[in-house]
Scaffold this active site. Structure first.
Site, mmCIF file in Angstrom:
data_model
loop_
_atom_site.group_PDB
_atom_site.id
_atom_site.type_symbol
_atom_site.label_atom_id
_atom_site.label_comp_id
_atom_site.label_asym_id
_atom_site.label_seq_id
_atom_site.Cartn_x
_atom_site.Cartn_y
_atom_site.Cartn_z
ATOM 1 N N ASN A 68 0.717 -1.143 -0.010
ATOM 2 C CA ASN A 68 0.059 -0.041 0.001
ATOM 3 C C ASN A 68 1.034 1.340 0.021
ATOM 4 O O ASN A 68 2.047 1.157 0.074
ATOM 5 C CB ASN A 68 -1.028 0.058 1.325
ATOM 6 C CG ASN A 68 -1.977 -1.208 1.158
ATOM 7 O OD1 ASN A 68 -2.610 -1.493 0.343
ATOM 8 N ND2 ASN A 68 -1.887 -1.612 2.325
ATOM 9 N N CYS A 77 -5.420 -8.075 -4.135
ATOM 10 C CA CYS A 77 -6.262 -6.715 -4.656
ATOM 11 C C CYS A 77 -6.785 -7.295 -5.959
ATOM 12 O O CYS A 77 -6.089 -7.510 -6.821
ATOM 13 C CB CYS A 77 -5.416 -5.673 -4.915
ATOM 14 S SG CYS A 77 -5.955 -4.258 -5.669
ATOM 15 N N GLY A 78 -8.074 -7.065 -5.970
ATOM 16 C CA GLY A 78 -8.825 -7.488 -7.214
ATOM 17 C C GLY A 78 -8.420 -6.698 -8.536
ATOM 18 O O GLY A 78 -8.286 -7.309 -9.707
ATOM 19 N N ASN A 79 -8.197 -5.587 -8.403
ATOM 20 C CA ASN A 79 -7.981 -4.492 -9.411
ATOM 21 C C ASN A 79 -6.476 -4.831 -9.778
ATOM 22 O O ASN A 79 -6.370 -4.854 -11.002
ATOM 23 C CB ASN A 79 -8.116 -3.015 -9.074
ATOM 24 C CG ASN A 79 -9.813 -2.523 -8.943
ATOM 25 O OD1 ASN A 79 -10.334 -3.113 -9.872
ATOM 26 N ND2 ASN A 79 -10.000 -1.785 -7.850
ATOM 27 N N HIS A 171 -13.219 -6.492 5.408
ATOM 28 C CA HIS A 171 -14.183 -5.284 4.955
ATOM 29 C C HIS A 171 -15.347 -5.072 5.899
ATOM 30 O O HIS A 171 -15.681 -6.167 6.340
ATOM 31 C CB HIS A 171 -14.564 -5.429 3.672
ATOM 32 C CG HIS A 171 -13.466 -5.535 2.382
ATOM 33 N ND1 HIS A 171 -13.073 -4.288 1.920
ATOM 34 C CD2 HIS A 171 -12.699 -6.638 2.167
ATOM 35 C CE1 HIS A 171 -12.105 -4.910 1.120
ATOM 36 N NE2 HIS A 171 -11.879 -6.075 1.135
ATOM 37 N N ASN A 202 -10.736 -2.649 5.618
ATOM 38 C CA ASN A 202 -11.156 -1.705 4.673
ATOM 39 C C ASN A 202 -12.535 -1.339 4.992
ATOM 40 O O ASN A 202 -13.406 -2.192 5.339
ATOM 41 C CB ASN A 202 -11.067 -2.338 3.298
ATOM 42 C CG ASN A 202 -9.495 -2.951 3.271
ATOM 43 O OD1 ASN A 202 -8.802 -2.103 2.951
ATOM 44 N ND2 ASN A 202 -9.196 -4.354 3.346
ATOM 45 N N GLU A 220 -9.576 2.536 1.771
ATOM 46 C CA GLU A 220 -8.711 1.231 1.901
ATOM 47 C C GLU A 220 -7.765 1.360 2.894
ATOM 48 O O GLU A 220 -7.086 2.517 3.295
ATOM 49 C CB GLU A 220 -7.917 1.350 0.591
ATOM 50 C CG GLU A 220 -9.037 0.657 -0.599
ATOM 51 C CD GLU A 220 -7.969 -0.043 -1.786
ATOM 52 O OE1 GLU A 220 -7.278 -0.897 -1.581
ATOM 53 O OE2 GLU A 220 -8.040 0.374 -2.770
ATOM 54 N N CYS A 229 -11.924 -0.303 -5.511
ATOM 55 C CA CYS A 229 -11.204 -1.321 -4.841
ATOM 56 C C CYS A 229 -12.000 -2.618 -5.162
ATOM 57 O O CYS A 229 -13.137 -2.929 -5.104
ATOM 58 C CB CYS A 229 -11.285 -1.369 -3.109
ATOM 59 S SG CYS A 229 -10.817 -2.689 -2.289
ATOM 60 N N THR A 231 -11.611 -6.104 -4.017
ATOM 61 C CA THR A 231 -12.157 -6.821 -3.003
ATOM 62 C C THR A 231 -13.021 -5.992 -2.444
ATOM 63 O O THR A 231 -14.104 -6.838 -1.660
ATOM 64 C CB THR A 231 -11.002 -7.340 -2.271
ATOM 65 O OG1 THR A 231 -10.353 -5.774 -1.573
ATOM 66 C CG2 THR A 231 -10.041 -8.082 -2.645
ATOM 67 N N GLY A 232 -13.255 -4.568 -2.405
ATOM 68 C CA GLY A 232 -14.188 -3.961 -1.567
ATOM 69 C C GLY A 232 -15.459 -3.812 -2.429
ATOM 70 O O GLY A 232 -16.806 -3.822 -1.941
#
Length: 287
Positions: A68, A77-79, A171, A202, A220, A229, A231-232
């Site tokens: 981070n 991190c999905g993105n 989250h 998060n 985040e 995000c 995962t968010g």
């Protein structure tokens, strides 16, 4: 050791990271490098640093480490995973359209949608969500207040009633009537550091828009407000479905763009789909 490092800046729905191929360059202090390079005025500017490498285990093709903007290491991190899929394919590091990516949350499976040799979209298998507070993500029992399956936390002058979801990282999803009236920076920061979360959390603030469309803003852990995000987005969609606010498929509208989430009935796994984009290439000195 070479001090000048080539990097690639990419973003997924505005969630931007600096990517380095560690088969070409060694980054011995990724924590400090992430802090220095992520700074928007004196560095490159980003939400963090992503290191791509060869997998040390046969169960995966490549590995990802993500740090981070504050230097802390993230689990997943999905993105960033979607961006890695595009990076690997378009830079010729693989011809596979199904890639196994090793993360600190386990092996993630990426499916690339390729048209005319360009990756136009990437779908990530984000695994099965968890709602168990103490098991996979440490949460102090003496500070949690559960009411009808919700977690109720106080931040400053307000109580926030939300749903805890682990997507391999923690989250806390809060649904609100008007997201434009939420001070995301103020309350997001307080909730991230709430005593309930000894390893921080998060925070997502979400508003239902109808037709399984959910407007979401995210704070985040370790990076602050980000444009998106992955995962968010997954956690928001799962929380909406679990609490009966939406179906098992949702479009999550974030500051940087829209991500499509499907919580599959058959296997309970969550699938994240969306675009990934190159921003620019450059080089910078290691700190």
């Amino acid at each position: 050791m070479e001090r000048r490092i080539h990097f690639t800046k990419m973003h997924g729905a505005g969630n931007d990271y600096i990517y380095v191929d560690t088969s070409l360059y060694n980054v011995p202090d990724p924590e400090e490098t992430a802090r220095r390079w992520s700074h928007p005025h004196t560095g490159i500017g980003s939400d963090g640093l992503v290191l791509i490498g060869a997998s040390p285990v046969p169960e995966a093709d490549f590995t990802m480490r993500i740090f981070n903007a504050d230097g802390s290491e993230a689990l997943m991190c999905g993105n960033a995973s979607r961006c890695i899929g595009k990076y690997l394919y378009e830079k010729g590091l693989t011809r596979k359209k199904d890639i196994r990516l090793l993360t600190l949350s386990g092996v993630k499976h990426l499916h690339l949608d390729v048209k005319n040799k360009e990756v136009v979209s990437v779908t990530v298998d984000m695994d099965v969500p968890s709602f168990s507070l103490p098991s996979d993500v440490p949460v102090r029992d003496d500070s949690k207040a559960l009411s009808d399956g919700y977690l109720v936390l106080r931040a400053d002058d307000k109580e926030w009633r939300g749903t805890f979801v682990s997507m391999g990282n923690p989250h806390f999803v809060v649904f609100v009537d008007d997201i434009s009236k939420v001070d995301v920076a103020h309350y997001g920061s307080l909730l991230e550091h709430n005593a309930a979360f000894p390893e921080r959390c998060n925070i997502e603030f979400a508003q239902l828009m109808g037709d399984n469309r959910i407007r979401t803003r995210v704070w985040e852990r370790g990076s602050g407000i980000t444009m998106a995000c992955g995962t968010g987005a997954c956690a928001t969609a799962v929380a909406a479905a679990k609490t009966g606010r939406a179906g098992r498929e949702s479009d999550i509208i974030m500051d940087g763009g829209t991500l499509h989430i499907r919580w599959n009935d058959a296997d309970d796994r969550v699938y994240l789909s969306g675009p990934a984009e190159f921003v620019f290439e450059g080089s910078a000195d290691l700190p």
